[in-house]
Design a protein around this motif. Structure first.
Motif, short mmCIF file in Angstrom:
data_model
loop_
_atom_site.label_atom_id
_atom_site.label_comp_id
_atom_site.label_asym_id
_atom_site.label_seq_id
_atom_site.Cartn_x
_atom_site.Cartn_y
_atom_site.Cartn_z
N LEU A 147 0.75 -1.20 0.08
CA LEU A 147 -0.06 -0.12 0.15
C LEU A 147 1.02 1.41 0.02
O LEU A 147 0.67 2.37 -0.72
N GLY A 148 1.98 1.32 0.97
CA GLY A 148 2.69 2.36 0.86
C GLY A 148 3.43 2.77 -0.64
O GLY A 148 3.72 3.89 -0.91
N SER A 149 3.93 1.37 -1.26
CA SER A 149 4.74 1.62 -2.58
C SER A 149 3.60 2.26 -3.54
O SER A 149 3.99 3.07 -4.38
N ARG A 150 2.41 1.58 -3.28
CA ARG A 150 1.31 2.09 -4.36
C ARG A 150 1.09 3.53 -4.02
O ARG A 150 0.94 4.45 -5.01
N ALA A 151 1.18 4.01 -2.83
CA ALA A 151 0.87 5.49 -2.75
C ALA A 151 1.92 6.46 -2.95
O ALA A 151 1.73 7.52 -3.50
N LEU A 152 3.17 5.78 -2.97
CA LEU A 152 4.28 6.44 -3.24
C LEU A 152 4.41 6.73 -4.77
O LEU A 152 4.85 7.82 -5.23
N ARG A 153 4.05 5.64 -5.54
CA ARG A 153 4.15 5.94 -7.02
C ARG A 153 3.06 6.63 -7.58
O ARG A 153 3.28 7.50 -8.26
N ARG A 154 1.80 6.69 -6.81
CA ARG A 154 0.76 7.67 -7.13
C ARG A 154 1.19 9.10 -6.84
O ARG A 154 1.04 10.15 -7.82
N ALA A 155 1.64 9.38 -5.77
CA ALA A 155 2.27 10.70 -5.28
C ALA A 155 3.15 11.22 -6.15
O ALA A 155 3.39 12.41 -6.68
N ARG A 156 4.31 10.27 -6.76
CA ARG A 156 5.35 10.62 -7.70
C ARG A 156 4.83 10.90 -9.20
O ARG A 156 5.23 12.19 -9.49
N GLY A 157 3.88 10.38 -9.38
CA GLY A 157 3.12 10.47 -10.70
C GLY A 157 2.52 11.84 -10.77
O GLY A 157 2.59 12.49 -11.62
N GLY A 158 2.00 12.06 -9.62
CA GLY A 158 1.06 13.30 -9.49
C GLY A 158 1.91 14.23 -9.62
O GLY A 158 1.69 15.67 -10.24
N ALA A 159 3.20 14.69 -8.79
CA ALA A 159 4.30 15.17 -8.70
C ALA A 159 4.78 15.75 -10.06
O ALA A 159 4.89 16.83 -10.31
N LEU A 160 5.25 14.63 -10.77
CA LEU A 160 5.47 14.82 -12.20
C LEU A 160 4.54 15.51 -13.01
O LEU A 160 4.99 16.27 -13.82
N ARG A 161 3.20 15.09 -12.78
CA ARG A 161 2.21 15.79 -13.87
C ARG A 161 1.94 17.16 -13.44
O ARG A 161 2.01 18.02 -14.28
N ALA A 208 4.47 19.11 -12.26
CA ALA A 208 5.46 19.80 -12.76
C ALA A 208 5.56 20.32 -14.11
O ALA A 208 5.91 21.00 -14.67
N ASP A 209 5.30 19.06 -14.73
CA ASP A 209 5.03 19.27 -16.43
C ASP A 209 4.14 20.35 -16.48
O ASP A 209 4.09 21.19 -17.40
N ASP A 210 2.77 20.38 -15.84
CA ASP A 210 1.84 21.47 -15.84
C ASP A 210 2.54 22.70 -15.71
O ASP A 210 2.12 23.59 -16.52
N ALA A 211 3.18 22.70 -14.99
CA ALA A 211 3.76 24.22 -14.25
C ALA A 211 4.66 24.50 -15.47
O ALA A 211 4.72 25.88 -15.76
N LEU A 212 5.57 23.72 -15.88
CA LEU A 212 6.31 24.06 -16.93
C LEU A 212 5.72 24.60 -18.36
O LEU A 212 6.22 25.41 -18.94
N GLU A 213 4.93 23.70 -18.60
CA GLU A 213 4.18 24.24 -19.96
C GLU A 213 3.38 25.52 -19.70
O GLU A 213 3.34 26.21 -20.47
N ASN A 214 2.77 25.67 -18.35
CA ASN A 214 2.00 27.05 -18.06
C ASN A 214 3.14 28.18 -18.18
O ASN A 214 2.89 29.32 -18.65
N GLY A 215 4.15 27.95 -17.67
CA GLY A 215 5.27 28.89 -17.50
C GLY A 215 5.86 29.35 -19.04
O GLY A 215 6.16 30.44 -19.43
N GLN A 216 6.05 28.25 -19.72
CA GLN A 216 6.56 28.50 -21.12
C GLN A 216 5.55 29.26 -21.98
O GLN A 216 5.79 30.19 -22.66
N ALA A 217 4.23 28.98 -21.81
CA ALA A 217 3.33 29.59 -22.45
C ALA A 217 2.99 31.06 -22.05
O ALA A 217 2.94 32.05 -22.81
N LEU A 218 3.16 31.41 -20.54
CA LEU A 218 3.10 32.66 -20.29
C LEU A 218 4.31 33.53 -20.56
O LEU A 218 4.31 34.68 -20.98
N TYR A 219 5.57 32.96 -20.69
CA TYR A 219 6.61 33.56 -21.01
C TYR A 219 6.58 33.99 -22.68
O TYR A 219 6.95 35.15 -22.85
N GLY A 220 6.01 33.13 -23.34
CA GLY A 220 5.90 33.12 -24.86
C GLY A 220 4.88 34.55 -24.93
O GLY A 220 5.07 35.56 -26.00
#
Length: 112
Positions: free
Chosen positions: A46-60, A62-74
């Protein structure tokens, strides 16, 4: 002779009872240990699954923040380019003023 047979049978039955009681205790210990091990493995999974979900959510995120930042910069660069195209003399005056302010600060800090 009957007394010896009764005593021998009683000892034999007593030994069997001791073995059965020992096996029951050992079985109870083994069962408890097995249950504890299974609970540990389930909690670990259960802990491993929660960690994988949290890591996946954090990566998503971060990707969204990068895309939004690039769009705002543009958009910001585009807006600045349009303003500079509409008012080129103002841009030159702002650059001159900024250069003069930097020079004044550099000279002022050297005199102290």
């Amino acid at each position: 002779m009957d007394t010896q047979r009764i005593t021998g049978t009683a000892r034999h039955v007593g030994g069997k009872l001791r073995r059965v009681a020992g096996d029951a205790g050992r079985d109870a210990y083994d069962t408890a240990a097995t249950r504890a091990e299974e609970a540990y493995e389930e909690a670990f999974d259960l802990g491993s699954r929660a960690l994988r979900r949290a890591r996946g959510g954090a990566l998503r995120l971060a990707d969204d923040a990068l895309e939004n930042g690039q769009a705002l910069y543009g958009r910001g660069v585009g807006a600045l380019s349009r303003q500079a195209g509409n008012h080129p003399l103002l841009l030159v005056a702002a650059a001159a003023f900024t250069g003069a302010a930097i020079a004044w600060l550099a000279v002022g800090s050297q005199r102290r």
